[in-house]
Motif scaffolding. Structure first.
Motif, PDB file in Angstrom:
ATOM      1  N   HIS A  92       0.849  -1.185   0.000  1.00  0.00           N
ATOM      2  CA  HIS A  92       0.000   0.000   0.000  1.00  0.00           C
ATOM      3  C   HIS A  92       0.886   1.237   0.000  1.00  0.00           C
ATOM      4  N   ILE A  93       0.507   2.242  -0.800  1.00  0.00           N
ATOM      5  CA  ILE A  93       1.274   3.479  -0.875  1.00  0.00           C
ATOM      6  C   ILE A  93       0.390   4.657  -0.516  1.00  0.00           C
ATOM      7  N   SER A  94       0.981   5.614   0.206  1.00  0.00           N
ATOM      8  CA  SER A  94       0.282   6.851   0.540  1.00  0.00           C
ATOM      9  C   SER A  94       1.285   7.996   0.520  1.00  0.00           C
ATOM     10  N   ARG A  95       0.755   9.206   0.592  1.00  0.00           N
ATOM     11  CA  ARG A  95       1.596  10.391   0.596  1.00  0.00           C
ATOM     12  C   ARG A  95       1.406  11.129   1.923  1.00  0.00           C
ATOM     13  N   GLY A  96       2.508  11.583   2.503  1.00  0.00           N
ATOM     14  CA  GLY A  96       2.433  12.337   3.747  1.00  0.00           C
ATOM     15  C   GLY A  96       2.524  13.830   3.501  1.00  0.00           C
ATOM     16  N   PRO A  97       2.225  14.631   4.523  1.00  0.00           N
ATOM     17  CA  PRO A  97       2.295  16.089   4.367  1.00  0.00           C
ATOM     18  C   PRO A  97       3.718  16.607   4.247  1.00  0.00           C
ATOM     19  N   ASP A  98       4.705  15.748   4.504  1.00  0.00           N
ATOM     20  CA  ASP A  98       6.107  16.119   4.362  1.00  0.00           C
ATOM     21  C   ASP A  98       6.612  15.945   2.946  1.00  0.00           C
ATOM     22  N   GLY A  99       5.733  15.550   2.010  1.00  0.00           N
ATOM     23  CA  GLY A  99       6.147  15.322   0.640  1.00  0.00           C
ATOM     24  C   GLY A  99       6.727  13.954   0.385  1.00  0.00           C
ATOM     25  N   ALA A 100       6.763  13.111   1.414  1.00  0.00           N
ATOM     26  CA  ALA A 100       7.311  11.763   1.260  1.00  0.00           C
ATOM     27  C   ALA A 100       6.211  10.781   0.887  1.00  0.00           C
ATOM     28  N   PHE A 101       6.651   9.677   0.288  1.00  0.00           N
ATOM     29  CA  PHE A 101       5.771   8.565  -0.037  1.00  0.00           C
ATOM     30  C   PHE A 101       6.035   7.439   0.961  1.00  0.00           C
ATOM     31  N   TYR A 102       4.955   6.812   1.392  1.00  0.00           N
ATOM     32  CA  TYR A 102       5.042   5.767   2.413  1.00  0.00           C
ATOM     33  C   TYR A 102       4.475   4.466   1.863  1.00  0.00           C
ATOM     34  N   VAL A 103       5.256   3.396   1.952  1.00  0.00           N
ATOM     35  CA  VAL A 103       4.812   2.073   1.517  1.00  0.00           C
ATOM     36  C   VAL A 103       4.886   1.125   2.713  1.00  0.00           C
ATOM     37  N   VAL A 104       3.789   0.403   2.941  1.00  0.00           N
ATOM     38  CA  VAL A 104       3.769  -0.649   3.958  1.00  0.00           C
ATOM     39  C   VAL A 104       3.301  -1.939   3.300  1.00  0.00           C
ATOM     40  N   GLN A 172      -1.909  -0.566   5.928  1.00  0.00           N
ATOM     41  CA  GLN A 172      -2.063   0.647   5.137  1.00  0.00           C
ATOM     42  C   GLN A 172      -1.700   1.835   6.014  1.00  0.00           C
ATOM     43  N   SER A 173      -1.387   2.961   5.389  1.00  0.00           N
ATOM     44  CA  SER A 173      -1.014   4.145   6.163  1.00  0.00           C
ATOM     45  C   SER A 173      -1.797   5.359   5.685  1.00  0.00           C
ATOM     46  N   ILE A 174      -2.045   6.274   6.610  1.00  0.00           N
ATOM     47  CA  ILE A 174      -2.733   7.527   6.320  1.00  0.00           C
ATOM     48  C   ILE A 174      -2.272   8.543   7.345  1.00  0.00           C
ATOM     49  N   TYR A 175      -2.166   9.802   6.953  1.00  0.00           N
ATOM     50  CA  TYR A 175      -1.738  10.840   7.886  1.00  0.00           C
ATOM     51  C   TYR A 175      -2.907  11.259   8.770  1.00  0.00           C
ATOM     52  N   ASP A 176      -2.678  11.265  10.080  1.00  0.00           N
ATOM     53  CA  ASP A 176      -3.669  11.709  11.046  1.00  0.00           C
ATOM     54  C   ASP A 176      -3.293  13.119  11.508  1.00  0.00           C
ATOM     55  N   PRO A 177      -4.010  14.148  11.039  1.00  0.00           N
ATOM     56  CA  PRO A 177      -3.632  15.515  11.402  1.00  0.00           C
ATOM     57  C   PRO A 177      -3.822  15.829  12.879  1.00  0.00           C
ATOM     58  N   GLU A 178      -4.706  15.098  13.546  1.00  0.00           N
ATOM     59  CA  GLU A 178      -4.918  15.338  14.967  1.00  0.00           C
ATOM     60  C   GLU A 178      -3.691  14.909  15.775  1.00  0.00           C
ATOM     61  N   GLU A 179      -3.093  13.797  15.388  1.00  0.00           N
ATOM     62  CA  GLU A 179      -1.901  13.304  16.075  1.00  0.00           C
ATOM     63  C   GLU A 179      -0.613  13.838  15.461  1.00  0.00           C
ATOM     64  N   GLY A 180      -0.707  14.325  14.209  1.00  0.00           N
ATOM     65  CA  GLY A 180       0.491  14.783  13.512  1.00  0.00           C
ATOM     66  C   GLY A 180       1.437  13.658  13.161  1.00  0.00           C
ATOM     67  N   LYS A 181       0.875  12.453  12.923  1.00  0.00           N
ATOM     68  CA  LYS A 181       1.694  11.279  12.644  1.00  0.00           C
ATOM     69  C   LYS A 181       1.041  10.435  11.555  1.00  0.00           C
TER      70      LYS A 181
END
Length: 363
Positions: A92-104, A172-181
């Protein structure tokens, strides 16, 4: 025709430091702002795996309908170079707010014994830990989709009380803005128990999970296994979680919440359009439209294939058929498994295509 080889992970890792220094030379805020601008998106990236490689594959599309594997159907990262079980599944691939791509990915090889990677059918005895038992994930992070950092995360080595874990699948991964992670959510069972949905938060470098697993959702029938969650933030601000309910047949259902990690409300409707069983839901939005596509893996047919439905309101769904049996096409690969799609900018797509000597054309 030029033969393109996928690089061993060690070579990719050697090149990462230079890439990261260059990629992070701009401020994080500037990078996040540029990638968050939906008007800049002009392509789609599909990640998937295949049973014959147990490795990471990638395909590109400029229209969201026809996908071409960037490496002529060969892996871009070999599973036996990154996984403790010498193979990966469910990328699974996602994009973070830091401009990085995350694969798990699931750290699991179904055929490791046949290939000589281990002496037993499964890593641990099936009578104690059930079918396909494994203990964790492969986690990767990149700023350009070419050079990746990589780590293996095993629950039994990082959290107390997980020596008897039966499986950890489909992360899978997703950015949680409440936790900032970055939140990683996944399927897990203990010993022979039922699979359930859980979540944890990853550390900043995306090399490990740093919070204990918490249950993400509870199915109203406690005797039914649930797995393969996929979370999408809807235009109205709520979250839709697609997931698999192992009823008869096995298929895709939805639950909704105002909060990314809790409060999901059960919806009894089946969403997929299949007479047989399917799994691995993934939702992605068509660029410049209010349409969302649900893609899923139909493992009950031979050869197995992906199915697609489309919606604008998460209530009414239009059947788009299967790959190469309707609007959705693959040009140079077949039988993909457990895929995920994200949007890319034109520059991101072109850079990735050029690296693999694929002549990507935009209209």
């Amino acid at each position: 025709m030029t033969t393109k080889l996928y690089l061993p992970f060690a070579l990719l890792l050697m090149a990462f430091t230079a890439c990261k220094n260059n990629a992070t030379s701009n401020s994080t805020d500037e990078t996040a702002e540029s990638v968050a601008d939906s008007t800049a998106m002009q392509a789609y990236l599909l990640t998937y795996f295949k049973d014959d490689t147990h490795s990471l594959h990638m395909a590109l599309s400029t229209d969201g309908y026809s996908f071409t594997d960037i490496n002529e159907g060969n892996p871009v990262v070999a599973g036996d170079t990154i996984a403790s079980q010498k193979g990966i599944r469910d990328p699974h691939i996602s994009r973070g707010p830091d401009g990085a791509f995350y694969v798990v990915m699931t750290d699991l090889h179904l055929f490791a014994k046949d290939l000589g990677y281990r002496d037993t059918t499964w890593e641990r005895p099936i009578e104690d830990y059930d079918w396909g038992n494994n203990r964790g994930f492969v986690m990767m992070k990149s700023y350009d989709l070419i050079h990746w950092t990589h780590s293996n995360f095993l629950f039994n080595e990082n959290f107390e009380g997980f020596d008897e874990i039966g499986c950890a699948w489909a992360p899978q991964s997703i950015y949680d803005p409440e936790e900032g992670k970055m939140m990683v959510y996944y399927t897990m069972r203990m010993e022979h128990g039922l699979t359930k949905l859980y979540y944890s938060y990853a550390n900043e470098d995306f090399t490990a999970l740093e919070t204990q697993p918490k249950q993400l959702f509870e199915y109203p029938d406690a005797s039914i296994q649930v797995l393969d969650a996929d979370i999408t933030k809807m235009p109205d601000g709520r979250f839709c979680m697609m997931y698999v309910a192992q009823e008869n047949p096995i298929g895709i259902k939805m639950a909704f919440s105002d909060t990314i990690n809790s409060g999901y409300v059960y919806d009894p409707e089946w969403i997929d359009m299949e007479p047989g069983s399917c799994e691995a839901p993934n939702v992605w939005q068509r660029i410049g439209t209010d349409s969302f596509v649900l893609m899923y893996d139909i493992y009950s047919i031979n050869p197995h294939n992906f199915g697609f439905v489309e919606t604008t309101d998460f209530k009414n769904f239009k059947d788009l058929g299967h790959f190469n049996e309707g609007k959705m096409k693959t040009t140079n690969f077949s039988s993909p498994k457990h895929g995920a799609v994200i949007q890319l900018t034109k520059a991101e797509a072109q850079k990735l295509a050029e690296h693999y000597q694929y002549d990507l054309k935009f209209d």
